[in-house]
Design an enzyme around this catalytic site. Structure first.
Site, PDB file in Angstrom:
ATOM      1  N   TYR A   1     -10.125  14.916  -6.317  1.00 57.30           N
ATOM      2  CA  TYR A   1      -9.343  14.062  -7.225  1.00 57.30           C
ATOM      3  C   TYR A   1      -8.542  14.934  -8.195  1.00 57.30           C
ATOM      4  O   TYR A   1      -7.325  14.760  -8.345  1.00 57.30           O
ATOM      5  CB  TYR A   1     -10.271  13.111  -7.993  1.00 57.30           C
ATOM      6  CG  TYR A   1      -9.555  12.324  -9.066  1.00 57.30           C
ATOM      7  CD1 TYR A   1      -8.581  11.381  -8.734  1.00 57.30           C
ATOM      8  CD2 TYR A   1      -9.833  12.527 -10.418  1.00 57.30           C
ATOM      9  CE1 TYR A   1      -7.911  10.666  -9.718  1.00 57.30           C
ATOM     10  CE2 TYR A   1      -9.176  11.816 -11.408  1.00 57.30           C
ATOM     11  CZ  TYR A   1      -8.211  10.882 -11.050  1.00 57.30           C
ATOM     12  OH  TYR A   1      -7.545  10.177 -12.029  1.00 57.30           O
ATOM     13  N   GLY A   2      -9.216  15.893  -8.850  1.00 60.77           N
ATOM     14  CA  GLY A   2      -8.522  16.794  -9.768  1.00 60.77           C
ATOM     15  C   GLY A   2      -7.445  17.589  -9.050  1.00 60.77           C
ATOM     16  O   GLY A   2      -6.339  17.776  -9.579  1.00 60.77           O
ATOM     17  N   ALA A   3      -7.748  18.035  -7.839  1.00 61.38           N
ATOM     18  CA  ALA A   3      -6.766  18.802  -7.063  1.00 61.38           C
ATOM     19  C   ALA A   3      -5.540  17.951  -6.754  1.00 61.38           C
ATOM     20  O   ALA A   3      -4.401  18.431  -6.802  1.00 61.38           O
ATOM     21  CB  ALA A   3      -7.407  19.305  -5.773  1.00 61.38           C
TER      22      ALA A   3
ATOM     23  N   ASP B   1       0.869  -1.174   0.000  1.00 62.89           N
ATOM     24  CA  ASP B   1       0.000   0.000   0.000  1.00 62.89           C
ATOM     25  C   ASP B   1       0.904   1.222   0.000  1.00 62.89           C
ATOM     26  O   ASP B   1       1.562   1.523   1.005  1.00 62.89           O
ATOM     27  CB  ASP B   1      -0.918  -0.010   1.234  1.00 62.89           C
ATOM     28  CG  ASP B   1      -1.884   1.173   1.229  1.00 62.89           C
ATOM     29  OD1 ASP B   1      -1.617   2.168   0.516  1.00 62.89           O
ATOM     30  OD2 ASP B   1      -2.898   1.107   1.943  1.00 62.89           O
TER      31      ASP B   1
ATOM     32  N   ILE C   1      -9.949   6.764 -20.162  1.00 61.86           N
ATOM     33  CA  ILE C   1      -9.343   5.505 -20.594  1.00 61.86           C
ATOM     34  C   ILE C   1     -10.304   4.368 -20.241  1.00 61.86           C
ATOM     35  O   ILE C   1     -10.668   4.203 -19.065  1.00 61.86           O
ATOM     36  CB  ILE C   1      -7.981   5.260 -19.892  1.00 61.86           C
ATOM     37  CG1 ILE C   1      -7.029   6.455 -20.076  1.00 61.86           C
ATOM     38  CG2 ILE C   1      -7.345   3.959 -20.394  1.00 61.86           C
ATOM     39  CD1 ILE C   1      -6.591   6.732 -21.485  1.00 61.86           C
TER      40      ILE C   1
ATOM     41  N   ASN D   1       1.940   5.057 -10.791  1.00 63.09           N
ATOM     42  CA  ASN D   1       0.626   4.898 -11.442  1.00 63.09           C
ATOM     43  C   ASN D   1      -0.498   4.682 -10.432  1.00 63.09           C
ATOM     44  O   ASN D   1      -1.655   4.999 -10.710  1.00 63.09           O
ATOM     45  CB  ASN D   1       0.715   3.703 -12.402  1.00 63.09           C
ATOM     46  CG  ASN D   1      -0.646   3.197 -12.827  1.00 63.09           C
ATOM     47  OD1 ASN D   1      -1.295   3.772 -13.696  1.00 63.09           O
ATOM     48  ND2 ASN D   1      -1.105   2.105 -12.203  1.00 63.09           N
TER      49      ASN D   1
HETATM   50  P1  NDP Z   1      -7.413   0.944 -11.939  1.00 61.68           P
HETATM   51  O1  NDP Z   1      -8.332   1.102 -10.773  1.00 61.68           O
HETATM   52  O2  NDP Z   1      -7.603  -0.222 -12.847  1.00 61.68           O
HETATM   53  O3  NDP Z   1      -5.904   0.951 -11.463  1.00 61.68           O
HETATM   54  C1  NDP Z   1      -5.439   1.568 -10.276  1.00 61.68           C
HETATM   55  C2  NDP Z   1      -4.452   0.622  -9.631  1.00 61.68           C
HETATM   56  O4  NDP Z   1      -3.834   1.278  -8.541  1.00 61.68           O
HETATM   57  C3  NDP Z   1      -5.117  -0.633  -9.097  1.00 61.68           C
HETATM   58  O5  NDP Z   1      -4.401  -1.757  -9.587  1.00 61.68           O
HETATM   59  C4  NDP Z   1      -5.007  -0.516  -7.587  1.00 61.68           C
HETATM   60  O6  NDP Z   1      -4.802  -1.809  -7.044  1.00 61.68           O
HETATM   61  C5  NDP Z   1      -3.771   0.381  -7.447  1.00 61.68           C
HETATM   62  N1  NDP Z   1      -3.743   1.188  -6.226  1.00 61.68           N
HETATM   63  C6  NDP Z   1      -4.621   2.143  -5.854  1.00 61.68           C
HETATM   64  N2  NDP Z   1      -4.257   2.668  -4.683  1.00 61.68           N
HETATM   65  C7  NDP Z   1      -3.115   2.029  -4.308  1.00 61.68           C
HETATM   66  C8  NDP Z   1      -2.258   2.118  -3.185  1.00 61.68           C
HETATM   67  N3  NDP Z   1      -2.509   2.958  -2.162  1.00 61.68           N
HETATM   68  N4  NDP Z   1      -1.171   1.328  -3.126  1.00 61.68           N
HETATM   69  C9  NDP Z   1      -0.920   0.456  -4.136  1.00 61.68           C
HETATM   70  N5  NDP Z   1      -1.693   0.325  -5.214  1.00 61.68           N
HETATM   71  C10 NDP Z   1      -2.785   1.104  -5.299  1.00 61.68           C
HETATM   72  O7  NDP Z   1      -7.560   2.295 -12.787  1.00 61.68           O
HETATM   73  P2  NDP Z   1      -6.645   2.916 -13.927  1.00 61.68           P
HETATM   74  O8  NDP Z   1      -5.748   1.898 -14.491  1.00 61.68           O
HETATM   75  O9  NDP Z   1      -7.556   3.649 -14.808  1.00 61.68           O
HETATM   76  O10 NDP Z   1      -5.810   3.993 -13.088  1.00 61.68           O
HETATM   77  C11 NDP Z   1      -4.398   4.092 -13.137  1.00 61.68           C
HETATM   78  C12 NDP Z   1      -4.019   5.558 -12.948  1.00 61.68           C
HETATM   79  O11 NDP Z   1      -4.521   6.309 -14.053  1.00 61.68           O
HETATM   80  C13 NDP Z   1      -4.586   6.204 -11.692  1.00 61.68           C
HETATM   81  O12 NDP Z   1      -3.610   7.018 -11.106  1.00 61.68           O
HETATM   82  C14 NDP Z   1      -5.743   7.041 -12.225  1.00 61.68           C
HETATM   83  O13 NDP Z   1      -6.027   8.130 -11.401  1.00 61.68           O
HETATM   84  C15 NDP Z   1      -5.200   7.448 -13.578  1.00 61.68           C
HETATM   85  N6  NDP Z   1      -6.192   7.889 -14.551  1.00 61.68           N
HETATM   86  C16 NDP Z   1      -7.135   7.028 -15.063  1.00 61.68           C
HETATM   87  C17 NDP Z   1      -8.049   7.462 -16.000  1.00 61.68           C
HETATM   88  C18 NDP Z   1      -9.113   6.593 -16.584  1.00 61.68           C
HETATM   89  O14 NDP Z   1     -10.000   7.105 -17.312  1.00 61.68           O
HETATM   90  N7  NDP Z   1      -9.089   5.280 -16.397  1.00 61.68           N
HETATM   91  C19 NDP Z   1      -8.031   8.866 -16.475  1.00 61.68           C
HETATM   92  C20 NDP Z   1      -6.990   9.663 -15.902  1.00 61.68           C
HETATM   93  C21 NDP Z   1      -6.110   9.188 -14.982  1.00 61.68           C
HETATM   94  P3  NDP Z   1      -5.248  -2.205  -5.541  1.00 61.68           P
HETATM   95  O15 NDP Z   1      -6.649  -1.690  -5.374  1.00 61.68           O
HETATM   96  O16 NDP Z   1      -5.149  -3.694  -5.519  1.00 61.68           O
HETATM   97  O17 NDP Z   1      -4.249  -1.547  -4.643  1.00 61.68           O
END
Ligand code: NDP
Length: 239
Positions: free
Chosen positions: A143-145, A54, A176, A78
């Site tokens: 989130y945007g902030a 985490d 996406i 990411n």
């Molecule tokens: P997903 O929810 O598929 O991916 C996010 C990943 O981050 C998950 O695998 C989750 O796994 C992991 N995660 C979240 N919080 C934590 C944490 N505290 N520690 C470790 N892992 C974490 O969504 P996306 O692939 O779409 O998102 C990826 C990135 O892209 C994000 O930063 C999102 O904000 C950004 N984004 C996405 C957009 C979209 O339209 N999809 C648009 C713009 C930006 P787990 O829950 O198992 O920890």
């Protein structure tokens, strides 16, 4: 020569596509996330190394550090998402504070802590890439902030890392599809509106983002740092 690449939140969606991309290029890839299930699935499919962490928790990051190689070439921050999708809808001030902080933790604090944690191991010639969001330019509350904060914080990082030969940039996606981002809460009308806002007439794919990240981490991008690369099909344009 293979590079060592760490991708946070790499078990699903965009992170998963980035992990696949680097693995297919022959790089040594480590992915992290909180849930073991998606990580194991990806590791079984691709051979990448998967570690549960985490990234909002300093103690978990310290444990992760013990498992990482002495040298990292690429860090992709990411992990994140809009935590408002998980909020319980309470509207008192304490709940507002909790929910606001959840977004800052998920998107900004995770990246800052992770980068700080591996700072000494980032190799000269390396790259740090954060996944931002179009929300940084278009709103979307806390989130945007949090994503806007990420891009601003990156400016300092780029200045600090430059003398070490390390670049620091943000890839900022628009909508996406095929990730867990929206949970199951994206209404059809909203999806259609998001697609209609692009010039390309389609949603972005996780692979669109993986390509941009790979470019910023490549030898071709060594003089690009402190930048935001928008990947949104023209939904938000810049000069
Ligand atoms: P997903 O929810 O598929 O991916 C996010 C990943 O981050 C998950 O695998 C989750 O796994 C992991 N995660 C979240 N919080 C934590 C944490 N505290 N520690 C470790 N892992 C974490 O969504 P996306 O692939 O779409 O998102 C990826 C990135 O892209 C994000 O930063 C999102 O904000 C950004 N984004 C996405 C957009 C979209 O339209 N999809 C648009 C713009 C930006 P787990 O829950 O198992 O920890």
């Amino acid at each position: 020569m293979s590079r060592d690449v760490l991708i946070t939140g790499g078990g699903t969606g965009i992170g998963r596509a980035i992990a696949r991309h680097f693995a297919e290029q022959g790089e040594r890839v480590i992915v992290t996330g909180r849930r073991p299930g998606p990580l194991k699935e990806l590791a079984d499919e691709t051979g990448v190394r998967a570690l549960v962490c985490d990234h909002a928790e300093p103690a978990a990051l310290t444990e992760l550090l013990a498992e990482l190689p002495d040298r990292l070439d690429v860090l992709v921050n990411n992990a994140g998402g809009n935590t408002d999708f998980d909020a319980d809808g309470e509207s008192d001030l304490a709940s507002y504070a909790r929910d606001f902080r959840a977004n800052l933790d998920a998107n900004l604090v995770t990246a800052a802590l992770t980068t700080r944690c591996v700072d000494d191991r980032l190799a000269s010639g390396g790259a740090v890439v954060h996944i931002g969001s179009i929300a940084a330019d278009q709103g979307a509350g806390a989130y945007g902030a949090s994503k806007a904060g990420l891009a601003t914080w990156n400016l300092d990082l780029a200045a600090r890392f430059g003398p070490r030969g390390i670049t620091a940039n943000v890839v900022s996606p628009g909508y996406i599809a095929d990730t867990e981002f929206f949970r199951d809460q994206l209404a059809n009308e909203t999806r259609e509106r998001l697609i209609a806002s692009t010039a390309t007439g389609r949603p972005g794919s996780p692979e669109d983002i993986a390509g941009a990240v790979a470019f910023l981490a490549s030898p071709a991008a060594r003089h690009i740092t402190g930048q935001v690369l928008n990947v949104n099909g023209g939904a938000h344009t810049t000069r």
